[in-house]
Design a protein around this motif. Structure first.
Motif, short mmCIF file in Angstrom:
data_model
loop_
_atom_site.label_atom_id
_atom_site.label_comp_id
_atom_site.label_asym_id
_atom_site.label_seq_id
_atom_site.Cartn_x
_atom_site.Cartn_y
_atom_site.Cartn_z
N CYS A 243 33.12 39.25 51.02
CA CYS A 243 33.95 37.66 51.17
C CYS A 243 35.12 38.69 51.71
N ALA A 244 35.99 39.51 50.61
CA ALA A 244 37.31 40.46 50.21
C ALA A 244 37.62 41.10 51.29
N LEU A 245 36.43 41.64 51.20
CA LEU A 245 35.77 42.70 52.48
C LEU A 245 36.12 42.15 53.85
N PHE A 246 34.98 40.67 54.46
CA PHE A 246 35.07 40.39 55.59
C PHE A 246 36.43 39.73 56.15
N LEU A 247 37.62 39.45 54.95
CA LEU A 247 38.22 38.52 55.19
C LEU A 247 39.70 38.97 55.66
N GLY A 248 39.82 40.16 54.96
CA GLY A 248 40.83 40.86 54.70
C GLY A 248 41.71 40.78 53.65
N PRO A 249 42.98 40.93 52.80
CA PRO A 249 44.02 40.96 51.73
C PRO A 249 44.95 39.84 52.15
N ARG A 250 45.03 39.55 51.17
CA ARG A 250 46.14 38.19 51.59
C ARG A 250 47.61 38.53 52.56
N LYS A 251 47.98 37.85 53.03
CA LYS A 251 49.86 38.26 53.63
C LYS A 251 50.40 38.72 52.09
N GLY A 252 51.23 39.91 52.29
CA GLY A 252 51.88 40.77 51.54
C GLY A 252 51.71 41.35 50.40
N TYR A 253 49.87 41.44 50.26
CA TYR A 253 49.33 41.59 49.03
C TYR A 253 49.35 43.78 48.70
N GLY A 254 49.70 43.93 48.28
CA GLY A 254 50.00 45.11 47.53
C GLY A 254 51.80 45.86 48.25
N VAL A 255 52.18 44.95 49.12
CA VAL A 255 54.13 44.90 49.37
C VAL A 255 54.70 44.14 48.62
N GLU A 256 54.04 43.30 48.42
CA GLU A 256 55.24 42.35 47.40
C GLU A 256 54.47 41.94 46.53
N PRO A 257 55.01 41.26 45.19
CA PRO A 257 54.68 41.02 43.91
C PRO A 257 53.26 39.79 43.55
N ILE A 258 52.24 39.69 43.35
CA ILE A 258 51.32 38.49 43.60
C ILE A 258 51.02 38.27 41.88
N THR A 259 51.44 37.61 41.69
CA THR A 259 51.54 37.08 40.18
C THR A 259 50.74 36.05 39.83
N ALA A 260 50.49 35.83 38.41
CA ALA A 260 50.02 34.57 37.22
C ALA A 260 50.92 33.27 37.43
N HIS A 261 51.05 32.99 37.94
CA HIS A 261 51.85 31.68 37.69
C HIS A 261 51.48 30.87 36.01
N ASN A 262 50.44 31.35 35.46
CA ASN A 262 50.41 30.25 34.66
C ASN A 262 49.20 30.73 33.35
N PRO A 263 49.78 31.84 32.56
CA PRO A 263 48.64 32.59 31.79
C PRO A 263 48.08 31.62 31.00
N VAL A 264 48.74 30.63 30.55
CA VAL A 264 48.90 29.72 29.57
C VAL A 264 47.21 28.41 30.20
N LEU A 265 47.10 28.29 31.14
CA LEU A 265 45.72 27.63 31.54
C LEU A 265 44.99 28.75 31.79
N THR A 266 45.33 29.57 32.29
CA THR A 266 43.91 31.08 32.44
C THR A 266 43.70 30.60 30.37
N MET A 267 44.23 30.94 29.17
CA MET A 267 44.18 30.92 28.51
C MET A 267 42.59 29.80 28.12
N ILE A 268 43.74 28.83 28.90
CA ILE A 268 43.05 27.17 28.11
C ILE A 268 41.22 27.40 29.08
N GLY A 269 41.14 28.33 30.06
CA GLY A 269 39.72 28.04 30.84
C GLY A 269 39.32 28.85 30.65
N ALA A 270 39.64 30.49 30.12
CA ALA A 270 38.87 31.09 29.29
C ALA A 270 38.25 30.60 28.19
N SER A 271 38.67 29.67 27.07
CA SER A 271 38.35 29.26 26.03
C SER A 271 37.47 28.61 25.93
N LEU A 272 37.43 27.67 27.61
CA LEU A 272 36.08 27.03 27.83
C LEU A 272 34.72 28.03 28.13
#
Length: 465
Positions: A243-272
């Motif tokens: 899917c990633a190869l077929f669709l191609g990268p997101r706009k700005g990928y590799g050019v501008e920072p694309i960062t996680a907006h809320n690692p706390v949500l990720t922590m809750i999800g990983a714990s679950l």
């Protein structure tokens, strides 16, 4: 006192009504009074013979303890997708795409539940006695769960009600395409995702599940996959990479920072996810027994080991101990131990976890940069690579002291299962993507991607966006 006198007739009426109900109940419960339900059942039994069982079915011989544990495990595995994976992924995307990302997990639950009911279950676990066809494809006898009753069990687990077995396996079928969404996060049309998920669950997931678990040729050849290393993780990881190869990268990928907006949500999800994985692996024992206990402790040990080794590599490379890195290591260990959980002893589980951490780090960070593909949330980096590592190492560390089915385990047989899984997943995914591209369409417009999918696709945004 006056108030009491006014209420006295009402109290007497209530007592009379209660007494009358009690008398009726006692009469119905008397030994010489057959319950209405039993009378109806007797009439049906007398006039209608019991329906014939399908090839995959046996009469239920209830294992109460095993049934209770599998019911609990079903709830735990469902927890892995909603809300576990939804929050794990939702915290790692940009703020403007959080709702869209979480909604994809909800869609996977809804779509796959219905496809599993219609045909997925019978394709994966049905048999019709034809050894030729059934090596590759389950029977269609149980379409729409036809013939599944409260008195039937699947021959794999004769002590577990078949409806519960259907439900338990449904939760695996749900999370597998939900994992793929991490590869195309922040750029796929919702309508395209719905069609992709429906087709993929029937054309890719269900046949592979049959090959390994439902009486197909890979299981017959000795491929060991306790809870889904190939069926779930390698399968979804390879599909995500395609899917990633077929669709191609997101706009700005590799050019501008694309960062996680809320690692706390990720922590809750990983714990679950961690808690739910107990049902995923230990539930796959199919009973409340010693094998269940071994799978449980192996799951925890591998997750802990992988989290540490991921962190060691990360701190050497980035000089930081990131939260998302620690959580990614946990998931890497969980993925890698999945095929091995009921075949290896705790020492083997620790070694698998120690290897999985660095292997998944390399795949998620270095390999992705080297080949320049945009696997948004590392569906292949974690699940594809982790599943490959775990499946191969199962052939090394499988122990007959834990599971008699471990006898004869080897890397060659495991590799054979992986080759078939990779080929079917890759080709099937590519064909489905082409179908979606020319029907619903796949990628959102540049303007929608720039503004964020939440508002454009779902009409909802987080405050402040």
């Amino acid at each position: 006192m006056t108030q009491f006198k006014h209420s006295l007739p009402g109290l007497l009426a209530l007592l009379c009504l209660t007494g009358g109900l009690f008398a009726v109940g006692a009469a119905l419960a008397a030994p010489d009074a057959a319950p209405v339900a039993n009378i109806a059942s007797a009439a049906v039994t007398a006039s209608e013979p019991a329906p014939a069982l399908f090839s995959h079915q046996v009469p239920l011989e209830l294992d109460a303890a095993g049934t209770a544990w599998l019911g609990t495990s079903t709830a735990l595995v469902l927890l892995m997708t909603l809300p576990g994976l939804a929050l794990f992924y939702g915290g790692m995307v940009r703020r403007k795409n959080v709702i869209a990302t979480i909604t994809q997990s909800v869609a996977a639950f809804a779509v796959v539940s219905l496809t599993w009911f219609v045909a997925g279950y019978t394709i994966a676990f049905g048999t019709n006695g034809d050894a030729g066809i059934n090596q590759y494809f389950g029977s269609l006898d149980a379409l729409f769960l036809n013939g599944v009753t409260v008195d039937t069990a699947h021959s794999l687990l004769p002590g577990i009600p078949e409806f519960l077995w259907v439900s338990f396996q449904l939760t695996f079928a749900i999370i597998t395409p939900a994992l793929i969404t991490g590869a195309f996060a922040e750029r796929l049309k919702y309508s395209g995702m719905l069609l992709f998920t429906a087709l993929w669950s029937l054309v890719v997931y269900a046949p592979i599940a049959h090959w390994v678990w439902g009486g197909g040729f890979l299981g017959a050849q000795g491929v060991l996959d306790f809870a889904g290393g190939a069926v779930v993780h390698v399968n979804s990881g390879v599909a995500g990479l395609v899917c990633a190869l077929f669709l191609g990268p997101r706009k700005g990928y590799g050019v501008e920072p694309i960062t996680a907006h809320n690692p706390v949500l990720t922590m809750i999800g990983a714990s679950l996810l961690l808690v739910g994985w107990i049902g995923f692996n230990a539930g796959s024992a199919g009973a409340a027994n010693g094998l269940m206990g071994a799978a449980l402790i192996n799951t925890l040990l591998a997750a802990a080991a992988a989290s540490l080794t991921w962190k060691f590599v990360e701190v050497v490379y980035k000089k930081k101990w990131s939260l998302i890195g620690a959580l990614s290591g946990v998931v890497a260990g969980l993925v890698a131990i999945t095929p091995a959980a009921g075949f290896v002893d705790p020492k083997g589980a620790v070694v698998i976890g120690l290897i999985a951490g660095p292997a998944c780090y390399v795949s998620s960070v270095w390999l992705k940069k080297l080949l320049k593909y945009d696997d948004s949330l590392d569906a292949f980096g974690l699940h594809g690579a982790g599943g490959l590592v775990g499946a191969l190492l199962t052939g090394v560390f499988a122990s007959t002291a834990i599971n008699s089915l471990s006898e004869g385990a080897n890397i060659g047989v495991q590799a054979l299962g992986l080759v078939w899984t990779i080929l079917w997943s890759a080709v099937g995914t590519l064909i489905i993507l082409l179908i979606c591209k020319y029907t619903t369409g796949l990628r959102v417009t540049d303007a929608q991607e720039e503004d964020g999918l939440d508002g454009h696709l779902h009409g909802e945004v987080l405050d402040g966006v």
